[in-house]
Write a protein that holds these residues in place. Structure first.
Motif, PDB file in Angstrom:
ATOM      1  N   ILE A  83       0.827  -1.280   0.054  1.00  0.00           N
ATOM      2  CA  ILE A  83      -0.057  -0.139  -0.002  1.00  0.00           C
ATOM      3  C   ILE A  83       0.899   1.246   0.050  1.00  0.00           C
ATOM      4  N   LYS A  84       1.687   1.310   0.658  1.00  0.00           N
ATOM      5  CA  LYS A  84       2.804   2.403   1.045  1.00  0.00           C
ATOM      6  C   LYS A  84       3.461   2.637  -0.393  1.00  0.00           C
ATOM      7  N   GLY A  85       3.963   1.583  -1.010  1.00  0.00           N
ATOM      8  CA  GLY A  85       4.524   1.650  -2.440  1.00  0.00           C
ATOM      9  C   GLY A  85       3.822   2.234  -3.441  1.00  0.00           C
ATOM     10  N   LEU A  86       2.507   2.256  -3.558  1.00  0.00           N
ATOM     11  CA  LEU A  86       1.533   2.630  -4.346  1.00  0.00           C
ATOM     12  C   LEU A  86       1.803   4.119  -4.115  1.00  0.00           C
ATOM     13  N   GLY A  87       2.078   4.595  -3.031  1.00  0.00           N
ATOM     14  CA  GLY A  87       2.077   6.215  -2.922  1.00  0.00           C
ATOM     15  C   GLY A  87       1.138   6.473  -1.817  1.00  0.00           C
ATOM     16  N   CYS A  88       0.411   5.525  -1.278  1.00  0.00           N
ATOM     17  CA  CYS A  88      -0.801   6.003  -0.331  1.00  0.00           C
ATOM     18  C   CYS A  88       0.082   6.353   0.992  1.00  0.00           C
ATOM     19  N   GLN A  89      -0.814   7.533   1.648  1.00  0.00           N
ATOM     20  CA  GLN A  89      -0.339   7.703   2.928  1.00  0.00           C
ATOM     21  C   GLN A  89      -1.375   7.668   4.056  1.00  0.00           C
ATOM     22  N   ALA A  90      -2.352   6.843   3.902  1.00  0.00           N
ATOM     23  CA  ALA A  90      -3.286   6.444   4.941  1.00  0.00           C
ATOM     24  C   ALA A  90      -3.996   5.299   4.203  1.00  0.00           C
ATOM     25  N   ILE A  91      -4.667   4.744   5.457  1.00  0.00           N
ATOM     26  CA  ILE A  91      -5.573   3.418   4.837  1.00  0.00           C
ATOM     27  C   ILE A  91      -6.871   3.804   5.641  1.00  0.00           C
ATOM     28  N   TRP A  92      -7.938   3.665   4.910  1.00  0.00           N
ATOM     29  CA  TRP A  92      -9.401   3.786   5.612  1.00  0.00           C
ATOM     30  C   TRP A  92     -10.044   2.450   5.289  1.00  0.00           C
ATOM     31  N   ILE A  93     -10.263   1.865   6.477  1.00  0.00           N
ATOM     32  CA  ILE A  93     -10.804   0.674   6.679  1.00  0.00           C
ATOM     33  C   ILE A  93     -12.178   0.462   6.677  1.00  0.00           C
ATOM     34  N   SER A  94     -12.875  -0.386   6.334  1.00  0.00           N
ATOM     35  CA  SER A  94     -14.409  -0.620   6.478  1.00  0.00           C
ATOM     36  C   SER A  94     -14.751  -0.575   8.068  1.00  0.00           C
ATOM     37  N   PRO A  95     -16.052  -0.463   8.427  1.00  0.00           N
ATOM     38  CA  PRO A  95     -16.540  -0.317   9.749  1.00  0.00           C
ATOM     39  C   PRO A  95     -15.895  -1.711  10.622  1.00  0.00           C
ATOM     40  N   VAL A  96     -15.653  -1.474  11.649  1.00  0.00           N
ATOM     41  CA  VAL A  96     -15.129  -2.587  12.428  1.00  0.00           C
ATOM     42  C   VAL A  96     -15.797  -3.564  13.416  1.00  0.00           C
ATOM     43  N   PHE A  97     -17.347  -2.838  13.496  1.00  0.00           N
ATOM     44  CA  PHE A  97     -18.140  -3.548  14.434  1.00  0.00           C
ATOM     45  C   PHE A  97     -18.984  -4.859  14.044  1.00  0.00           C
TER      46      PHE A  97
END
Length: 103
Positions: free
Chosen positions: A43-57
């Motif tokens: 993910i970092k190698g794609l140039g992304c600086q953040a990850i946004w994950i699905s709701p966790v509940f």
């Protein structure tokens, strides 16, 4: 969608109410916190600086998108444990990524 990205721990795929089948696009595919953590360098190698994950509940039967919460006090066991979520967050921060959780 966390469920569609990477299945790092197949043991948690059917921990709650079934609905796992990678051959059917309408079913859950098993992506989880462990799988995301394993792919952080990608993910970092794609140039992304953040990850946004699905709701966790805790979600209902076959709710791969994670937007049908049943209980806002429990993590969905199919995504992993609280410790695995913390490990994912720590690893992302160590790589200089921000992690965003959908609540």
């Amino acid at each position: 969608l966390t469920d569609r990205f990477a299945d790092g721990d197949p043991r948690n795929n059917e921990l709650f109410d079934g609905g796992f089948d990678v051959r059917d696009m309408t079913f859950r595919h098993g992506g989880d916190f462990v799988g995301l953590r394993q792919k952080l360098h990608y993910i970092k190698g794609l140039g992304c600086q953040a990850i946004w994950i699905s709701p966790v509940f805790q979600n209902g039967y076959n709710s791969y998108h994670q937007y049908s919460q049943l209980d806002f006090t429990l993590l969905d066991r199919r995504l992993g444990t609280l410790e695995e979520l913390r490990d994912l967050t720590t690893a992302a921060h160590n790589l200089g990524c921000t992690s965003l959780w959908m609540l």
